[in-house]
Write a protein that holds these residues in place. Sequence first.
Motif, PDB file in Angstrom:
ATOM      1  N   SER A 287      74.938 -29.015 -48.842  1.00 16.90           N
ATOM      2  CA  SER A 287      74.363 -29.152 -50.693  1.00 16.90           C
ATOM      3  C   SER A 287      74.229 -27.884 -51.239  1.00 16.90           C
ATOM      4  CB  SER A 287      73.129 -30.161 -50.650  1.00 16.90           C
ATOM      5  OG  SER A 287      73.419 -30.960 -50.482  1.00 16.90           O
TER       6      SER A 287
ATOM      7  N   ASP B 231      69.019 -29.879 -55.750  1.00 12.11           N
ATOM      8  CA  ASP B 231      69.916 -30.493 -55.764  1.00 12.11           C
ATOM      9  C   ASP B 231      69.508 -32.459 -55.066  1.00 12.11           C
ATOM     10  OD1 ASP B 231      72.041 -31.154 -57.096  1.00 12.11           O
ATOM     11  OD2 ASP B 231      73.646 -30.345 -56.115  1.00 12.11           O
TER      12      ASP B 231
ATOM     13  N   ASN C 156      74.436 -35.370 -55.072  1.00  9.40           N
ATOM     14  CA  ASN C 156      75.499 -35.615 -55.720  1.00  9.40           C
ATOM     15  C   ASN C 156      76.342 -36.584 -55.405  1.00  9.40           C
ATOM     16  OD1 ASN C 156      77.901 -34.193 -55.808  1.00  9.40           O
ATOM     17  ND2 ASN C 156      77.126 -31.967 -54.520  1.00  9.40           N
TER      18      ASN C 156
ATOM     19  N   ALA D 146      78.062 -35.693 -52.424  1.00  5.59           N
ATOM     20  CA  ALA D 146      77.089 -36.101 -50.849  1.00  5.59           C
ATOM     21  C   ALA D 146      77.609 -37.447 -50.080  1.00  5.59           C
ATOM     22  CB  ALA D 146      76.548 -35.512 -51.480  1.00  5.59           C
TER      23      ALA D 146
ATOM     24  N   TYR E 259      76.437 -36.790 -45.631  1.00  5.35           N
ATOM     25  CA  TYR E 259      75.538 -37.577 -45.896  1.00  5.35           C
ATOM     26  C   TYR E 259      75.261 -39.160 -44.343  1.00  5.35           C
ATOM     27  CZ  TYR E 259      72.459 -33.954 -47.721  1.00  5.35           C
ATOM     28  OH  TYR E 259      71.883 -32.350 -48.031  1.00  5.35           O
TER      29      TYR E 259
END
Length: 273
Positions: free
Chosen positions: A38, A59, A62, A65, A69
């Motif tokens: 990140s 952040d 996102n 992301a 994750y």
Amino acid sequence: MQLDEDTIDQFRHDGVVVLRDVLDTGRMQAAFEAWQWSLDHPGPLASGLIPGSDGAFQDLCNPEAATVYEPCVRNMPLAWIAQQFWGGSAVWFLYEQVFHKQSADVGRTPWHQDTSYWSIRGSNLIGFWVSFEAIPKQAALEFVRGSHRGLLFNTSRFDPKDPTLPIFEVGADHTGYLPPLPDIDANREQYDIVSFATEPGDVIAFHTSMLHGGGATDGVTPERRTLTLRFFGEDCCMAHSPGPPAPFGKDIGHLKPGDPLRHDRFVKVLDSA
Ligand SMILES: O=C(O)CCC(=O)C(=O)O
């Protein structure tokens, strides 16, 4: 990780518990690699944590992301923990947030409630706060015990001049009106404030409607690298809010108040038990 009844009751009553040794070395390493990803790939909502102040970065949410994750949250016991707090609800991953306080003089994160930034309501909402450093009590995040059962306030815009200033303008029709945030720091004795020293591997679980803030850095904790992973359950739906469906923006913009919070954007981590 099987929780005992006292821990479940404490979470439901207080809105926050510290869970010791939840993440072993391998899972902490995976979490740290996601956190680092990140930092290396700032998304559209990346910013200095407190506008106008140096030394901090955050952040969240996102859109790129999710694939980073997803394996991480599937391999952690966090969704299972959430399911036990929620009496067996299915569990979805809401989004990640990274915090990096980079020097010894970064101030407190202002008091706020995560839920009031969103047009989402429900009791099945949780954040897991994971720090990669040992955090002593004086540098810990603080919580107003039981505040998840109280009012949702017009939460902080993180203005360094006055951290109680509201994020939302109140519209002429008062739709989604939220009361002004109290000045908790100026009246600390009126609040039941709890905090926990943590070691790497410990996790603080808290309802996202909890009033929380704090976690300044100092000479003892000159840097803090923190990952918060948020999840929701079956009773969450869209709600009237003074703001946009932050932080998801257009992604879930077609969902209307009252609609269950279901969208491809949210990975289902556990079916209902
Ligand atoms: O770590 C911090 O300073 C803030 C954390 C926070 O507000 C959160 O995880 O919701």
